[in-house]
Design a protein around this motif. Structure first.
Motif, PDB file in Angstrom:
ATOM      1  N   PHE A   1       0.862  -1.167   0.000  1.00 54.04           N
ATOM      2  CA  PHE A   1       0.000   0.000   0.000  1.00 54.04           C
ATOM      3  C   PHE A   1       0.909   1.231   0.000  1.00 54.04           C
ATOM      4  N   THR A   2       0.490   2.267  -0.713  1.00 50.29           N
ATOM      5  CA  THR A   2       1.332   3.454  -0.872  1.00 50.29           C
ATOM      6  C   THR A   2       0.689   4.650  -0.187  1.00 50.29           C
ATOM      7  N   LEU A   3       1.495   5.421   0.516  1.00 50.41           N
ATOM      8  CA  LEU A   3       1.023   6.661   1.134  1.00 50.41           C
ATOM      9  C   LEU A   3       1.267   7.821   0.177  1.00 50.41           C
ATOM     10  N   THR A   4       0.246   8.572  -0.121  1.00 48.48           N
ATOM     11  CA  THR A   4       0.329   9.674  -1.078  1.00 48.48           C
ATOM     12  C   THR A   4      -0.284  10.927  -0.467  1.00 48.48           C
ATOM     13  N   ASP A   5       0.016  12.060  -1.075  1.00 51.21           N
ATOM     14  CA  ASP A   5      -0.488  13.349  -0.596  1.00 51.21           C
ATOM     15  C   ASP A   5      -1.647  13.827  -1.464  1.00 51.21           C
ATOM     16  N   ILE A   6      -2.489  14.653  -0.873  1.00 47.00           N
ATOM     17  CA  ILE A   6      -3.579  15.293  -1.611  1.00 47.00           C
ATOM     18  C   ILE A   6      -3.104  16.683  -2.027  1.00 47.00           C
ATOM     19  N   PRO A   7      -3.052  16.985  -3.311  1.00 43.29           N
ATOM     20  CA  PRO A   7      -2.572  18.301  -3.735  1.00 43.29           C
ATOM     21  C   PRO A   7      -3.604  19.397  -3.455  1.00 43.29           C
ATOM     22  N   GLU A   8      -3.098  20.529  -3.080  1.00 40.38           N
ATOM     23  CA  GLU A   8      -3.938  21.722  -2.937  1.00 40.38           C
ATOM     24  C   GLU A   8      -3.623  22.615  -4.136  1.00 40.38           C
ATOM     25  N   ASN A   9      -4.547  22.701  -5.066  1.00 36.24           N
ATOM     26  CA  ASN A   9      -4.294  23.417  -6.318  1.00 36.24           C
ATOM     27  C   ASN A   9      -4.833  24.844  -6.234  1.00 36.24           C
ATOM     28  N   HIS A  10      -3.917  25.781  -6.016  1.00 36.32           N
ATOM     29  CA  HIS A  10      -4.319  27.190  -5.901  1.00 36.32           C
ATOM     30  C   HIS A  10      -4.242  27.873  -7.256  1.00 36.32           C
ATOM     31  N   LEU A  11      -5.283  28.590  -7.587  1.00 38.40           N
ATOM     32  CA  LEU A  11      -5.314  29.400  -8.801  1.00 38.40           C
ATOM     33  C   LEU A  11      -5.672  30.832  -8.417  1.00 38.40           C
ATOM     34  N   ASP A  12      -4.920  31.800  -8.948  1.00 36.90           N
ATOM     35  CA  ASP A  12      -5.300  33.192  -8.753  1.00 36.90           C
ATOM     36  C   ASP A  12      -6.607  33.478  -9.486  1.00 36.90           C
ATOM     37  N   ASP A  13      -7.207  34.628  -9.170  1.00 34.90           N
ATOM     38  CA  ASP A  13      -8.503  34.955  -9.761  1.00 34.90           C
ATOM     39  C   ASP A  13      -8.475  34.946 -11.281  1.00 34.90           C
ATOM     40  N   ASP A  14      -7.347  35.345 -11.859  1.00 32.70           N
ATOM     41  CA  ASP A  14      -7.274  35.420 -13.322  1.00 32.70           C
ATOM     42  C   ASP A  14      -6.558  34.221 -13.940  1.00 32.70           C
ATOM     43  N   GLU A  15      -6.375  33.164 -13.146  1.00 29.52           N
ATOM     44  CA  GLU A  15      -5.709  31.960 -13.650  1.00 29.52           C
ATOM     45  C   GLU A  15      -6.713  30.840 -13.874  1.00 29.52           C
ATOM     46  N   TYR A  16      -6.356  29.953 -14.820  1.00 31.94           N
ATOM     47  CA  TYR A  16      -7.161  28.769 -15.123  1.00 31.94           C
ATOM     48  C   TYR A  16      -6.218  27.577 -15.250  1.00 31.94           C
ATOM     49  N   MET A  17      -6.760  26.396 -15.008  1.00 31.88           N
ATOM     50  CA  MET A  17      -5.982  25.176 -15.212  1.00 31.88           C
ATOM     51  C   MET A  17      -6.314  24.629 -16.597  1.00 31.88           C
ATOM     52  N   MET A  18      -5.301  24.415 -17.402  1.00 34.60           N
ATOM     53  CA  MET A  18      -5.488  23.942 -18.773  1.00 34.60           C
ATOM     54  C   MET A  18      -4.962  22.522 -18.931  1.00 34.60           C
ATOM     55  N   ALA A  19      -5.711  21.715 -19.640  1.00 32.23           N
ATOM     56  CA  ALA A  19      -5.250  20.398 -20.079  1.00 32.23           C
ATOM     57  C   ALA A  19      -5.277  20.371 -21.595  1.00 32.23           C
ATOM     58  N   THR A  20      -4.251  19.778 -22.203  1.00 33.65           N
ATOM     59  CA  THR A  20      -4.252  19.637 -23.655  1.00 33.65           C
ATOM     60  C   THR A  20      -4.843  18.271 -24.015  1.00 33.65           C
ATOM     61  N   THR A  21      -5.457  18.191 -25.182  1.00 31.43           N
ATOM     62  CA  THR A  21      -6.051  16.937 -25.632  1.00 31.43           C
ATOM     63  C   THR A  21      -5.995  16.885 -27.148  1.00 31.43           C
ATOM     64  N   ARG A  22      -6.408  15.770 -27.703  1.00 24.68           N
ATOM     65  CA  ARG A  22      -6.480  15.640 -29.154  1.00 24.68           C
ATOM     66  C   ARG A  22      -7.925  15.799 -29.608  1.00 24.68           C
ATOM     67  N   THR A  23      -8.118  16.073 -30.885  1.00 17.87           N
ATOM     68  CA  THR A  23      -9.458  16.084 -31.455  1.00 17.87           C
ATOM     69  C   THR A  23      -9.802  14.672 -31.916  1.00 17.87           C
ATOM     70  N   HIS A  24     -11.046  14.491 -32.312  1.00 13.85           N
ATOM     71  CA  HIS A  24     -11.440  13.186 -32.839  1.00 13.85           C
ATOM     72  C   HIS A  24     -10.845  12.959 -34.232  1.00 13.85           C
ATOM     73  N   ASP A  25     -10.420  14.016 -34.886  1.00 12.55           N
ATOM     74  CA  ASP A  25      -9.799  13.921 -36.213  1.00 12.55           C
ATOM     75  C   ASP A  25      -8.281  13.918 -36.091  1.00 12.55           C
TER      76      ASP A  25
END
Length: 799
Positions: A651-675
């Motif tokens: 069994f592995t012990l892991t941490d829970i991340p606290e993801n802080h974003l400023d008011d004008d910040e966003y979290m972005m993920a990149t992905t592919r299109t279906h094409d």
């Protein structure tokens, strides 16, 4: 004087080939978002690509041999073929058909084409336009200061490679990159050459997709691969799909999910976007899939925040433990835990922490407590549980920890090494798992190197080499001067486009083995070579006979692949022979390997693999069996896990991340299109998400759009400020979408420029392209001056 030099450098930069797609918009049309995948539209789209590539008859002939016994393995994803009967109608999906259309095209890129098109002019085209030019026909060479690629003989090409390699001060100044489509045989001789040359610098596409999976699984269950077979899906009671979009990334997986549902399985889908392939499936080979409602897939959809997965997994464990306390012996598999695991008491102790409460975990994950409880109840009283994941997990900074947290749940349930249960990392490219099995690895083990040394008689290097991220930095620091790319599009697949492009420009020689032209051929070192090779569907003829090669799919099955199409050119050389000829030209009499033997015989290569890699006994016989053969998997076959822990799984012990974003910040993920498949762009639509004729879009929650004072359809520029550097991706259109607040999604490679080369996954060192903090600003026509400044700063770091 200094200002004059700056102006000269800026003018020089503007004449360089562009590393990014043109900054221009097309004509975005929004269509209804699909609620299920495949069906007749997928069939029509597949055949439309065959028509576009002018290969309808030729391509259709090949389609009916793809993924069939005696045929060839799909060059697209690594989803396995059924062990029993295969569909006579077709064992392919829409994206597999598109991949074949690109490969079977009758359009050709000849020496005349390069004569008429400069490298700079080609770089002004989009990746889509470049890819549609056709198949490469002849080896090409770009001389120092040259503007156009010129034809070169194969002998001349190998001579240039040998001269460059032998002029290096150290073998470690060379790196050898591998794409996932490379066969077992070519992969084996490729790593063998690199090691005999003297380096383990073998970055590969695993370093950008599932290195995280291997890093999580190997120390825990003793093997860096999945533990399920396709039949396990049909016997499973619960399938959890997290951070993966099967409708686009592995469409044939939906057939397995359909069969699982019919057999009574439940499905939980966990993803920031409600992807069509998670919600429903219209099987085009079933009447119900053509004229009926198809099959509903997800019984429960959890729209988790980007990087909220860990909080969700912890919440599920917390609820499971509570249910076990109320129903002792019915939820947690105590016998399995006591006999097959370690560290359970420490695992339990963590839940006494104050932040391990459902309210806090709900806030971090974005999932309501009642939905968490529904998911936990689905898990609680079932043991045949499969967890599937893709790059939605592996490309997050704590991806290794999150996969180990998935393992914690499965260990609690005793769900590994049983029929219908286990882990299933869904590999993206058709032989990316086989590459690693064939020792394409910058960190080979001593045991692996000992076997090579014993069989071949040379002492392979023991020092670990560079992975992709470290290779980019080494090129930038001029520690690597030679890069050989066995397939792929290194430039467009990697992060931090400006930084990577400047690193590539510092090379003495860039060599690319390819079937088609891509942007990676246009951003080059002082010299460059393009070496054309066969595609998976092409007849690979050696000594007058059509050959078989072999691949390994996502579930550890090794099988043969035999092309059926006449090659587009008589001047192609297969990948194995390219490596052998490079080795003979470079090493000459210094080599103790019989490269000529391997050049002339795939069987000879397989004989050598049999001697050097466990699990390949009687390789040449078994690979010719109808369905190939499974490689050994101790976790799956015997519940034998970590060797260091006496076969137990920790069994592995892991941490829970606290993801802080400023008011004008966003979290972005990149992905592919279906094409799209990886960096190959088949078309300009993303049908399931309702996007037509545009790639420069940013998906946003409507509440975020309103709060920022934007409007859907508005032009914006995207910024990232990691490392104290301003990175900018200009001219995107806002699309309102069902996505968690403060989260955004964009397409790669258009936004790879925003992903810092230092933004990596802990332990695996993969680019964390699903975790990018950005700012979104209203489009400013002056933004291109910022782009120029970004390019200028990069150019100052070049010699």
């Amino acid at each position: 004087m200094e200002e004059n030099n700056k102006q000269k450098l800026e003018q020089s930069i503007k004449k360089e080939p562009q590393a990014e797609n043109p900054y221009k918009l097309l004509d975005l049309k929004l269509t209804p978002v699909e609620k299920s995948a495949a069906g007749i539209p997928a069939v029509l789209a597949a055949f439309a690509d065959l028509i576009e590539e002018k290969t309808l008859i030729r391509g259709t002939k090949a389609l009916f041999k793809m993924n069939q016994v005696g045929g060839f393995d799909c060059p697209s994803c690594a989803w396995p073929d059924p062990d029993d009967e295969r569909s006579p109608v077709g064992e392919y999906c829409e994206n597999g058909a598109k991949a074949l259309a690109e490969e079977a095209t009758t359009k050709r890129v000849t020496p005349e084409f390069f004569k008429n098109n400069s490298v700079y002019d080609l770089s002004q085209l989009s990746d889509y336009e470049i890819g549609k030019m056709g198949r490469l026909t002849d080896p090409m060479y770009l001389r120092p200061g040259g503007t156009h690629y010129e034809p070169i003989s194969w002998e001349g090409a190998f001579q240039k490679i040998a001269e460059q390699l032998n002029a290096l001060e150290s073998p470690h100044q060379a790196a050898f990159y591998t794409s996932g489509r490379t066969s077992n045989e070519a992969s084996f001789v490729y790593q063998l050459f690199a090691k005999e040359f003297g380096t383990n610098n073998m970055p590969d596409c695993s370093n950008m997709c599932h290195e995280t999976s291997g890093s999580a699984l190997r120390p825990t269950i003793g093997i860096g691969k999945g533990t399920v077979k396709l039949d396990d899906f049909y016997e499973s009671e619960l399938i959890v799909i997290i951070g993966h979009n099967p409708g686009t990334n592995a469409p044939r997986m939906m057939s397995a999910l359909e069969k699982a549902k019919k057999n009574g399985a439940k499905i939980i889908a966990i993803n920031p976007l409600p992807e069509a392939g998670l919600m429903g499936f219209h099987n085009p080979q079933q009447v119900n899939g053509i004229i009926g409602k198809g099959v509903s897939l997800a019984d429960l959809y959890l729209p988790v925040k980007i990087n909220g997965d860990m909080a969700l997994l912890k919440a599920l464990e917390l609820i499971l433990l509570d249910l076990e306390a109320k129903n002792p012996g019915l939820v947690v598999h105590s016998d399995f835990i006591n006999s097959k695991t370690t560290g359970y008491s420490d695992f339990l102790a963590q839940f006494s922490k104050a932040d391990y409460n459902l309210e806090h975990l709900s806030q971090l994950s974005g999932i309501a407590i009642p939905d968490m409880q529904k998911a936990a109840e689905l898990l609680a009283y079932r043991n045949k549980i499969i967890f599937c994941w893709g790059m939605g997990l592996t490309q997050q900074p704590n991806g290794v920890d999150m996969i180990r947290e998935i393992l914690n749940i499965l260990l609690m349930k005793g769900s590994i090494g049983i029929k219908g249960g286990g882990v299933c990392p869904v590999r993206g490219h058709s032989n990316v798992q086989g590459n690693r099995t064939m020792l394409i690895d910058e960190k080979p083990t001593d045991e692996q190197l000992d076997r090579l040394q014993q069989y071949f008689g040379f002492n392979p290097p023991r020092e670990h080499g560079y992975d992709v991220v470290r290779a980019i930095k080494a090129m930038h620091a001029e520690k690597i001067k030679f890069l050989f790319c066995m397939g792929g599009n290194f430039l467009s697949a990697t992060p931090d486009t400006t930084f990577t492009a400047n690193a590539l420009r510092k090379l003495n020689l860039l060599v690319a083995v390819s079937t088609k032209l891509n942007r990676g051929h246009l951003i080059h070192g002082k010299e460059a070579l393009i070496l054309p090779t066969y595609g998976r569907s092409d007849k690979d003829i050696v000594n007058g006979e059509v050959q078989i090669i072999s691949t390994e799919n996502s579930m550890g099955v090794v099988q043969s692949s035999k092309g059926v199409l006449d090659a587009v050119s008589k001047n192609l050389v297969n990948e194995t022979q390219i490596v052998c000829r490079m080795a003979m030209a470079t090493l000459g009499d210094r080599s103790v390997v019989d490269w000529k033997r391997y050049h002339d015989s795939y069987d000879a290569v397989r004989d050598a693999i049999e001697q050097c890699i466990p699990g390949f006994e009687n390789y040449n016989v078994r690979v010719r069996q109808r369905d190939g053969f499974y490689l050994p998997n101790g976790a799956r076959d015997a519940q034998s896990f970590s060797h260091e822990l006496g076969g137990r799984a920790p069994f592995t012990l892991t941490d829970i991340p606290e993801n802080h974003l400023d008011d004008d910040e966003y979290m972005m993920a990149t992905t592919r299109t279906h094409d799209q498949f990886n960096t190959t762009i088949y078309g300009l639509d993303d049908r399931y998400r309702g996007i037509k004729n545009e790639r420069r879009v940013v998906f946003m929650n409507q509440k975020d759009i309103d709060k920022a004072g934007f409007k859907a359809g508005e032009k914006v520029d995207l910024y990232n400020y990691d490392d104290g550097i301003e990175r900018v991706a200009p001219l995107f259109l806002i699309v309102s979408y069902a996505i968690p607040e403060k989260n955004t999604v964009t397409y790669f490679p258009e936004t790879n420029v925003l992903v810092s080369v230092n933004n990596v996954v802990k332990e695996s060192n993969m680019p964390a392209s699903k975790y990018v903090k950005i700012k979104i600003k209203r489009h400013d026509p002056e933004v291109y001056k910022k782009v120029d400044e970004m390019l200028y700063r990069g150019a100052l770091q070049r010699p």
